[in-house]
Design a protein around this motif. Structure first.
Motif, short mmCIF file in Angstrom:
data_model
loop_
_atom_site.label_atom_id
_atom_site.label_comp_id
_atom_site.label_asym_id
_atom_site.label_seq_id
_atom_site.Cartn_x
_atom_site.Cartn_y
_atom_site.Cartn_z
N LEU A 1 -0.85 5.21 7.74
CA LEU A 1 0.27 5.72 6.96
C LEU A 1 -0.06 7.06 6.33
CD1 LEU A 1 1.84 2.78 4.94
CD2 LEU A 1 2.98 4.50 6.33
N LEU A 2 -1.27 7.16 5.81
CA LEU A 2 -1.67 8.42 5.19
C LEU A 2 -1.65 9.55 6.21
CD1 LEU A 2 -4.51 7.26 2.79
CD2 LEU A 2 -2.30 8.23 2.18
N LEU A 3 -2.17 9.24 7.40
CA LEU A 3 -2.19 10.25 8.46
C LEU A 3 -0.76 10.69 8.79
CD1 LEU A 3 -4.92 8.77 10.81
CD2 LEU A 3 -5.06 10.91 9.54
N GLN A 4 0.14 9.70 8.88
CA GLN A 4 1.54 10.03 9.18
C GLN A 4 2.13 10.91 8.09
OE1 GLN A 4 3.22 6.12 9.57
NE2 GLN A 4 3.09 6.13 11.80
N LEU A 5 1.87 10.52 6.83
CA LEU A 5 2.47 11.26 5.73
C LEU A 5 1.92 12.68 5.66
CD1 LEU A 5 2.65 8.49 3.00
CD2 LEU A 5 4.53 9.61 4.18
N VAL B 1 0.82 -1.21 0.00
CA VAL B 1 0.00 0.00 0.00
C VAL B 1 0.85 1.25 0.00
CG1 VAL B 1 -1.84 -1.14 1.23
CG2 VAL B 1 -0.17 0.16 2.51
N PHE B 2 2.12 1.07 0.24
CA PHE B 2 2.93 2.27 0.41
C PHE B 2 2.99 3.10 -0.87
CE2 PHE B 2 6.45 5.04 1.18
CZ PHE B 2 6.22 5.38 2.51
N ALA B 3 3.06 2.40 -1.97
CA ALA B 3 3.10 3.11 -3.24
C ALA B 3 1.89 4.04 -3.35
CB ALA B 3 3.10 2.11 -4.39
N PHE B 4 0.75 3.52 -3.01
CA PHE B 4 -0.47 4.31 -3.06
C PHE B 4 -0.38 5.48 -2.09
CE2 PHE B 4 -4.85 4.91 -1.31
CZ PHE B 4 -5.33 5.60 -2.42
N ALA B 5 0.12 5.17 -0.90
CA ALA B 5 0.24 6.21 0.12
C ALA B 5 1.15 7.33 -0.35
CB ALA B 5 0.77 5.60 1.41
N LEU B 6 2.21 6.96 -1.02
CA LEU B 6 3.16 7.96 -1.49
C LEU B 6 2.52 8.87 -2.52
CD1 LEU B 6 6.65 6.30 -1.91
CD2 LEU B 6 5.94 8.09 -0.33
N VAL B 7 1.77 8.25 -3.43
CA VAL B 7 1.09 9.04 -4.45
C VAL B 7 0.16 10.04 -3.77
CG1 VAL B 7 -0.61 8.94 -6.29
CG2 VAL B 7 1.24 7.27 -6.22
N ALA B 8 -0.56 9.55 -2.78
CA ALA B 8 -1.51 10.42 -2.09
C ALA B 8 -0.79 11.57 -1.39
CB ALA B 8 -2.31 9.61 -1.08
N ALA B 9 0.34 11.24 -0.78
CA ALA B 9 1.07 12.28 -0.05
C ALA B 9 1.72 13.26 -1.01
CB ALA B 9 2.12 11.64 0.84
N ALA B 10 2.11 12.76 -2.17
CA ALA B 10 2.78 13.61 -3.15
C ALA B 10 1.87 14.75 -3.58
CB ALA B 10 3.22 12.78 -4.35
#
Lengths: 598, 343, 318
Positions: free
Chosen positions: C150-154, A14-23
């Motif tokens: 994770l999203l919350l952390q980011l 899921v991290f890839a997805f999370a990164l996209v979202a954070a980007a």
């Protein structure tokens, strides 16, 4: 031990997805920054490969506090009992506070520590093989060396350490100490240690990779005449209260470890630059990375995780060490699940069917830029000269060799595109690894395709780590092939691996660590000879001889080392932060030299 | 019980009230042009089968129907010189409970199960009047005592499920009378009760009316209740009033065939009628698209073609009114219904 | 009432025993302290054998279990196998306190927001608000904590830098600090609350819709109460009952069910302790954690039942 689970795999996915979202929330400036300022340079100590952004941290400044992430929090800090079995106990605690006799330098070579005046050698009479078969080591203590309570570090501490190592309730790492018959401490500055026989791995006693010196004063009830009183089980479980190293533990809990400089430390150039180091647990690698990114922790020493290369980017700098765990295909010749004998020819044929570079790329290509194939069966190429990197180099994919070896062994391949057969059995090997471990399952997928043209098939059955390592490995109920990692040490001793009498069995209560991979008397004898040969030059010759024998015998097929990474915030930390990425003492070993960027 | 309503003041006047209710199948014209006057200190009964619009009429007056699904499309409800259909929500809150109060059918579900009975009465007093909590509570106990609840001060702290059926309904009456409203609307106040208890509760209701001098709109399908209580009766059928009479008049001389049918189906005055109403053959028409003629025509034993075509004019006879094409035929109905039932 | 409670407690005892046996057997099967030692070449077989003997791991499993059970029933949770003889109870106690804090705070906030959202959605059924709330609840409920965490952390730690990613105190913090503690509660609490709010708002909406149809709501309106008062005093008060009891049951469940949240946020609670002791094969801790979780589920179910009786006067125990 490597601890991985489905959870981690899911997190990675899921991290890839999370990164996209954070980007989406990032301003884009950062990412372009990372692309332009990064330089890659191989450092000269051979073991590490540093990817560092240009030094924009400014001048280092003295004082301040450093926060570090610890991937596996020690269950307790006792340096003798089972707690000491975890690498992180040493990396996060013991290394920084306890003195040693011999120590490892940055290239993992044994040298005299600051507690010694000099290192014993044959020439200076420090190493002596006696006529009666005993073996004597003489250590000259450094008269300046003191504990944090002001007491000098003496030969009595050496004697106490020996007794404590052997007599502490629950002691585990006693190898070598049980060969000691006496420690003469009549001169406080000279420790004379007598062994019942030659013991070449002596630098790893009272120091080296995992061991330390303990102060006799830590146990007021100790009576040298009664070794059973040297039982340290009940002290230092929650923080080591004394120090003979650069740091002293101010407090240790299950949530943080606070270290401050040891004012009594006598080594000028190892006096800590900062006022305080705080270590906190970060067991989940995604959280560890997030904490680095947010600047809550300044550095971490994660085991290589999939995707590390892409995720540890500016302002995070990395230094990647080759690693201290060797991963390979461990072969159990006594596997209950075998349908045919796992002969030397067969083992060699399997080795000739593998493109080990492709396997290394698949396994650790997302962690390091240029994965290195491991060519030694027991020696780490970055630890001294013990590993002859040509041992297994001959095993590259070779159809003709496979045909020749298997044919000689009575195998036939009626269908040129099918599997080899013998006595009605297909050449299919059961293969176990840790279920849910992304890296290892990747390797399995790659290998299954890779060996198909060579007529070798696999039956993959994976288990939970506990099931595989606690239940199946010690009872030889696995394989014939298993994929996992085993530790390496700077000392070239391989007795534990290849002792022919160390095959676990009903008779010996399933003890021993030769888990089905060596039944060759010559190799076993060589392993013992290596431990008895105290002359380094002669010892290296024995290691080379053993290496050659092993590469013919193929007890297991080495693939690659699991890389270690020191990751740190280049904009926060200054100093030689990544230098110890490949150290057996962990990436934080030289943190006395670290400082805050101005 | 007959009262001379002519000399009394009108407290509530409903004129040509239309209320629509949205359903999944379409808009139901639940109240379709209802007009009546409620006089001072009078008991006006509205009778009819379930679904005829009598409850919707009552709820429309207080604007208690959910706005999402209902709308008063036409008409007025005059309380004194105030047209309730034009009063704001905030204004209506001052009317409800204070000037017009309602008594619902089943106090077990009509009173909040998790609030103490006394508190529910006190709550209303508190929001309408400038009293302390303590005073409101004392007042609630007094009211419970007045409606004949024994040991009222202790009972006030109980929950509704701890009350017997009759006691519950008395409590409901106590709630409704608390602020001495001009109008009490009692929607099937005794339907859920045993026959013996019914009489007692109705007695209480009448006592209350006398004490506080209010008027009562009694909504029921039980002609037995009507006989004992009402001064005047409105008979509703399919959203309209088809007959208006004094209670006496209705019993002795019903004019509309439906009213005949109702009475005929009621063997004795003190018996519950609910089952017998259904014994008039057929069912009321859908009110989504009501027939243009007489709405009872499809069930009426004496219907003629004109009934299907033209809605009958309301004929006023003395102080009564009826909407039937054949209202001028004396005594036709009784014989007819009897014949029907016999055969 | 007392008899009812006693009867309920009596029923839990055999279940507790059964579960403890089950956990013991599977824990011993899945992992063991000696498993960690398998590949260390510095450990001679004799030392390993002595270690296993010292921990009693060489005895038959039923003997080990009965020993544990004997201690447990006398209130002795025993000592950890891998933490060098540290008492189990203080370890579990501290984890329990941390998890309870997280659970209670999250549930309290979730309950408040869930009830408000659910009530508004019910009162304005089929409005835009209702549709958005329904969709939001669906999303919040479907996203697993390891992703939302994770999203919350980011977002809140890495991008905005407002809140810490992990732990319960800032590194170096010693002793209690309310502000710091609360800051570290926000993200794990939010990750947990996102799901709980979704559940409670749905639950409240359904409950409220039912209540709004009730006769006593009409009565309340007929008394001249404002709509706000009708909804809050008569609607919410009754509709809340099943939601509150559900939340009480959740507290019981959450005591053991936060493994992912606690790992993602490095929150030293019961879930993390469970995970760590499972990996380490530390069955005394594992069993203590499990027993407390089972007990808390039972207790909170009982509390939920009793709460129901307190909140709803119609319910009485025979």
């Amino acid at each position: 031990m490597i601890r991985e689970s489905k959870l981690i795999r899911l997190l990675s996915l899921v991290f890839a997805f999370a990164l996209v979202a954070a980007a989406c929330g990032s301003d884009g400036e950062e990412s372009s920054d990372a692309g332009t300022t990064e330089t890659t340079a191989a450092s000269d100590d051979g073991g590490t490969e540093t990817t560092a952004a240009s030094d924009d941290g400014g001048e280092p400044m003295a004082g301040g506090e450093i926060v570090l992430g610890v991937e596996q929090w020690p269950e307790c800090t006792n340096p003798v009992t089972s707690c000491a079995n975890a690498s992180w106990t040493q990396w996060s605690s013991t290394t920084h506070v306890l003195p040693r006799l011999m120590e490892l330098d940055v290239a993992n070579t044994h040298v005299a520590s600051p507690a010694l005046a000099d290192a014993p050698t044959v020439d200076n009479g420090g190493i002596a093989a006696n006529d009666d078969g005993t073996f004597t080591l003489t250590f000259n203590m450094n008269p300046d060396a003191v504990w944090s309570d002001g007491n000098p570090i003496t030969s009595t501490d050496v004697k106490f350490t020996w007794q404590a190592k052997v007599n502490t309730t629950g002691t585990l790492q006693t190898a070598g100490y049980e060969k000691i018959v006496d420690v003469d401490d009549s001169d406080p500055l000279v420790a004379v240690i007598t062994f019942s026989e030659n013991y070449a791995p002596w630098p790893d006693l009272f120091g080296g990779t995992t061991d330390f010196l303990y102060p006799a004063a830590s146990l007021p009830t100790w009576d040298p005449a009664d070794p059973s009183t040297a039982d340290m089980a009940d002290i230092w479980n929650e923080g080591i209260t004394i120090s003979g190293g650069p740091w002293i533990t101010e407090s240790w809990t299950t949530e943080q470890h606070i270290l401050v400089p040891n004012a009594s430390y006598w080594v000028e150039d190892r006096m800590p630059l900062v006022d305080r180091v705080v270590m906190v647990p970060r067991e989940d690698s995604d959280t560890e990375v997030a904490s680095l990114q947010s600047g809550e922790i300044f550095a971490a020493f994660p085991q290589g995780f999939p995707g590390a290369k892409d995720r540890l980017v500016s302002p995070i700098e990395t230094s990647v060490g080759l690693g201290t765990f060797m991963e390979g295909l461990w072969v159990n010749q006594l596997a209950p699940g075998r349908n045919f004998e796992i002969t030397q020819n067969l083992r060699q044929a399997v080795a000739y069917s593998l493109d080990r570079q492709a396997i290394a790329d698949a396994a650790i290509g997302t962690i390091v830029d240029s994965p290195t194939v491991l060519n030694c069966t027991g020696w780490n190429p970055s630890f001294g000269d013990w590993c002859d990197d040509t041992d297994y180099a001959k095993y590259v994919q070779d159809q003709a060799k496979v045909d020749e070896l298997l044919t000689a062994d009575g195998w036939t391949r009626p269908d040129a595109n099918g599997l080899w057969q013998k006595d009605g059995q297909d050449l299919v090997l059961q293969w176990n690894t840790v279920a849910g471990n992304l890296r290892r399952e990747n390797v399995q997928a790659v290998v299954v395709e890779m060996t198909r043209p060579f007529g070798i098939g696999w039956e993959i059955i994976n288990y939970d780590a506990g099931e595989l390592f606690s239940n199946r490995l010690p009872t030889l109920d696995y394989g014939p092939v298993a994929l996992f990692a085993n530790s390496t040490s700077p000392d070239p001793s391989v007795v534990a691996l290849y002792d022919i009498d160390g095959v676990p069995s009903e008779e010996n209560g399933f003890s021993g660590q030769n888990n089905g991979w060596n039944f060759d008397q010559n190799i076993s004898d060589l392993a013992f000879a290596i431990d008895l040969e105290v002359d380094p030059v002669a010892r290296l010759e024995l290691v080379r001889e053993a290496g050659d024998a092993l590469s013919e015998y193929v007890p297991w097929i080495p693939l690659y080392l699991l890389p270690n990474i020191t990751a740190w915030r280049g904009d926060i930390l200054a100093g030689p932060v990544g230098d110890y990425a490949n150290s057996a003492n962990g990436g934080f070993a030289n943190m006395y030299d670290w400082s805050l960027a101005g | 019980m007959s009262l001379d309503t002519a000399n009394r003041k009108v407290v509530l006047s409903v004129k040509d009230l239309h209320t629509d209710i949205k359903t999944e199948n379409g808009v139901v014209h639940a109240v379709d042009g209802v007009s009546f006057d409620l006089h001072n200190n009078e008991v006006l009964a509205i009778v009819g089968e379930s679904g005829c619009g009598k409850s919707v009429t009552a709820l429309s007056m207080l604007k208690l129907l959910p706005k999402r699904v209902s709308k008063i499309t036409q008409g007025s409800v005059m309380l004194g010189d105030l047209d309730l259909t034009k009063v704001s929500d905030r204004g209506m809150r001052k009317i409800r409970g204070k000037r017009i109060a309602m008594i619902f059918q089943d106090a077990l579900t009509g009173l909040n199960p998790v609030h103490r009975v006394g508190d529910q009465i006190a709550e209303m007093i508190l929001i309408h009047e400038d009293v302390t909590k303590r005073q409101a509570h004392q007042q609630a106990i007094r009211l419970l005592d007045q409606v004949g609840i024994p040991n009222a001060s202790e009972r006030a702290d109980r929950y509704v499920h701890e009350f017997s059926g009759g006691m519950r309904q008395r409590a409901m009456i106590a709630l409704a009378m608390a602020l001495e409203p001009e109008v009490l609307i009692a929607d099937e106040p005794t339907t859920a009760l045993d026959v013996t208890v019914q009489a007692q509760v109705l007695e209480v209701l009448l006592e209350v009316k006398e004490r506080i001098g209010s008027s009562i709109i009694l909504i029921t399908h039980d002609l037995g209740v009507v006989a004992g209580m009402a001064d005047r009766v409105l008979v509703m059928y399919a959203g309209r009033i088809i007959e208006e009479q004094s209670a006496n008049g209705l019993y002795h001389n019903p004019m509309h065939p439906y009213a005949w049918g109702l009475l005929n189906a009621m063997p004795r005055v003190d018996e519950v009628l609910s089952d017998h109403l259904a014994s008039i053959p057929g069912a009321p028409p859908s009110l989504i698209e009501p027939p243009k003629g007489c709405r009872f025509a499809s069930r009426c034993p004496m219907a003629e073609p004109v009934c299907e075509e033209v809605y009958p004019e309301v004929i006023r006879v003395a102080r009564s009114s009826v909407a039937c094409h054949f209202a001028d035929r004396p005594d036709w109905g009784r014989a007819l219904w009897n014949a029907e039932v016999m055969s | 009432m007392l008899r009812y409670i006693l009867r309920r407690i009596a029923v839990t005892i055999p279940i507790l025993l059964g579960i403890s046996l089950l956990i013991f057997v599977s824990a011993r099967q899945i992992s063991s302290p000696e498993g960690q030692l398998t590949l260390n070449p510095r450990i001679p077989p004799e030392a390993k054998a002595a270690y296993i003997e010292a921990l009693g791991l060489d005895r038959p499993w039923y003997e080990q279990y009965l020993t544990w059970l004997g201690n447990f029933v006398t209130g002795d949770f025993g000592v950890s196998l891998v933490k060098n003889g540290q008492e189990v109870w203080p370890i579990v106690q501290s984890a329990l306190a941390n998890t309870l804090l997280l659970a209670v705070v999250s549930i309290a906030i979730s309950l408040l927001l869930g009830v408000i959202l659910g009530t508004v959605a019910a009162v304005r059924r089929n409005s835009i608000f209702d549709i958005v709330a329904t969709f939001g609840a669906f999303v919040a409920f479907s996203v697993p904590v390891f992703l939302s965490g994770l999203l919350l952390q980011l977002i809140f730690s890495v991008q905005l830098g407002w809140l810490p990613t992990a732990g319960i105190y800032s590194p170096g913090q010693q002793g209690f600090d309310l502000v710091d503690r609360v800051e570290h509660l926000v993200l794990p609490g939010t990750a947990l609350a996102l799901q709980l709010i979704a559940v409670y708002s749905r639950f409240m909406r359904a409950s409220m819709l039912e209540v709004l149809e009730a006769d006593y709501i009409r009565t309340a309106r007929s008394k001249g109460l404002s709509e706000l008062r009708v909804i809050s005093q008569h609607g919410v008060r009754t509709a809340l009952i099943p939601v509150v009891t559900r939340a009480a049951i959740d507290i019981g469940l959450i005591v053991g069910g936060l493994i992912v949240t606690e790992r993602v946020f490095q929150y030293p609670g019961m879930g993390l302790l469970f995970l760590d002791s499972l990996f380490a094969g530390d069955y005394p801790i594992l069993l203590a954690v499990t027993m407390i979780v089972v007990l808390s589920v039972f207790i909170m179910n009982l509390v939920a039942d009793l709460l129901y009786a307190v909140l709803d006067p119609r319910i009485r125990f025979a």
